[in-house]
Design an enzyme around this catalytic site. Sequence first.
Site, short mmCIF file in Angstrom:
data_model
loop_
_atom_site.label_atom_id
_atom_site.label_comp_id
_atom_site.label_asym_id
_atom_site.label_seq_id
_atom_site.Cartn_x
_atom_site.Cartn_y
_atom_site.Cartn_z
N ASP A 394 3.64 5.42 -6.51
CA ASP A 394 3.00 4.33 -5.68
C ASP A 394 1.91 5.69 -4.92
O ASP A 394 2.38 6.86 -4.88
CB ASP A 394 3.71 3.51 -4.60
CG ASP A 394 2.98 2.96 -3.40
OD1 ASP A 394 1.94 2.29 -3.86
OD2 ASP A 394 3.32 3.42 -2.47
N ASP A 586 7.68 4.46 -1.69
CA ASP A 586 8.05 4.75 -0.08
C ASP A 586 9.21 4.08 0.41
O ASP A 586 9.64 4.32 1.60
CB ASP A 586 6.70 4.72 0.63
CG ASP A 586 6.22 3.31 0.88
OD1 ASP A 586 6.86 2.33 0.35
OD2 ASP A 586 5.38 3.30 1.68
#
Length: 694
Positions: A394, A586
């Site tokens: 990501d 994350d």
Amino acid sequence: MVTEKYLLENLSCADCASQIENKIKSLPEVESAHLDFLTKVLTVKTAGFQELEHSIGNVVKSVEPDIRVRQISQVQITSHPAIPWILVTAAFGVLLLLSGKILKIPFEFRIFIYVTSYLLCSWKVLFNALVKIVNGKLLDEHFLMSTASLGAMFLGEYSEALAVMVLYEIGQFMENKAVDHSRHSIKSLLNLKPDIAHRVANSQTEDVPVSSIARHDEIAVLPGERIPLDGTIVSGESSLDTSALTGEALPQPVQAGSQVLSGSINLSGRLILKVTSTDSDSTVTRILKLTEEAAARKSRTERFITRFARKYTPAVILLAISLAVIMPVLTAGAYSVWLRRALIFLVISCPCALVISVPLTNYAAIGASARRGILLKGSNFIDALARATTFVYDKTGTLTTGKLAVSAVQPAPGIAVEKLAVAALTCEDSTTHPIARAVKAEFSSRYEPEQVLLHQEFHGRGIKVQTVSTVYYAGNLAFMQEWEVAGLPSEPEETCIYIAENNHCLGIITFADEIKDDFPAIVKSLRKMGIPKHIMLTGDHPGPAAKVSSLLGLNRFHARLLPEDKIKKLETIEQSQSAPVAFIGDGLNDAPVISRAEIGIAMGAIGNPAALEAADVVLMQDDPRQLQTAARVARQTQRIMWQNICFALTVKVAVMAAGTLGIATLWEAVIADVGVTLLTVFNSLRLLRGSCCY
């Protein structure tokens, strides 16, 4: 469904542990079972069968008569180590044998002394072998050693028969000590949880069990103590050592209002905390539970060794029988010579070195990584991570800091900056996305959001809010087009959001982000490690995505992806790869993709329950270096396991060959078997020291 836990005292054989687990799983009253060889804890899920402990005891005794089964709740810790009675009686046996050789006594009486000394040294092994024969289990180490020593007695080699048993018992004692040492070493790495808390009530402090503390209770934490439960500081200032949770060595300053996590160490001042978790759901409890459960997820290598050991031992026994029966006929040699060589085969065939070292290596890797803030939730994920050749990332919060800042405010013609800012602040005020945090950081000190009557969030696209007087929209270009917003300007290359009132665009706010320190160097290092493919998935615009991809040297990127698009794209990437694919997010907004990935890795997940549950590998810090460390641990774990396997098999084959040629003796076979096991155990424990992979 009821979950019960039992402690299997005296469990020292990894192969026996595997057999016990499989037999208990086959019991009709058992839904599932897992026996952790390192902790000696058997976890059983059952419908509440009352005679379960008796059934488990029968199964355990049929595999290993020395093991004692006790419910965890009934176990009392003792500081007095058990006396190794077999070594005591073996010492008397050796002295008796020496006296028989030294003293001038009749031959018949000397034979009686030899047999007595043999029984003193071997009674435990012979008894266990007999119990297992009665239970229909022949092919285990007790049977092998009993057969070898009795064969030596039959040949009149009383000293060798005694030596086989004495060396075997000494070896077992040393192996058990080494494994127990590793158990204590691994557990000490995760010794994060105090048992007592200082509860504060009515200006009085009392020491109570941590399990009795409820949410919103206040507790005191003194300098040097470990924080028992998550909480918010009510009063006091200090600095915390969070290295046991995150691997970060620098102390973290805290004060009134700071959120603190259980497992941290209070370094200086006295703190008063308002507790926000119970003992069962605190951060440290979740980490310890996940680490303990990790052993249940076995790697491909571990399953392979278990299957290999089942076929390996019978094959070697067949070879030994062939040596004793067929070779004398083929070579016209003496039966006694070939029988002696067959006995060497029986001694060296024990697979202990293989079945102990593989799970021990995995457990050491899990424990040592947890100490450094890396939670590996199973040896199967260690195996998969070691084989991975593609990392998918990501962008925001993973490759970049995620701390977006407003870079430009572009109101539409005739629209005041204040109106645009208030509309944006009203939309983003109740959300936690990095864009929302950037909007609030920029405008909340100057403007007040309007009162919201209805808030609707369209994940990955935008937000619609209704106030007393109007309707505001904040989101990407596609979101605005869905609501038929008029006056939309062309989309800039930077990360941005459109702001609209009713069906008219108020303007655009653009944002800037920074790449995390060290990530370009980490990507290069991962390539050198054997992970050549690096791909980015992001919902951001192609312009910022291309810039980040170029700076990091990624292979390619895919932009403008909604959360469901990321899952589909990841599945496409996985289908195109033969090796496992890891997805790194994350831990805040990527839980669905992390959960779907073959290897889901959450960065900066400390204190985040969703990330702890969804990810297969959890990096407690928001630090790219932990990703590099996790990959190194996985690869080094695989190397050590295969070192142990190759070393053990090489030595065993060499001793077998030497025994066939008449070079090796029973003494050497026993010493080689014990020595190989000890060396593989010590090699596995290198992971605990950390020098081999950090």
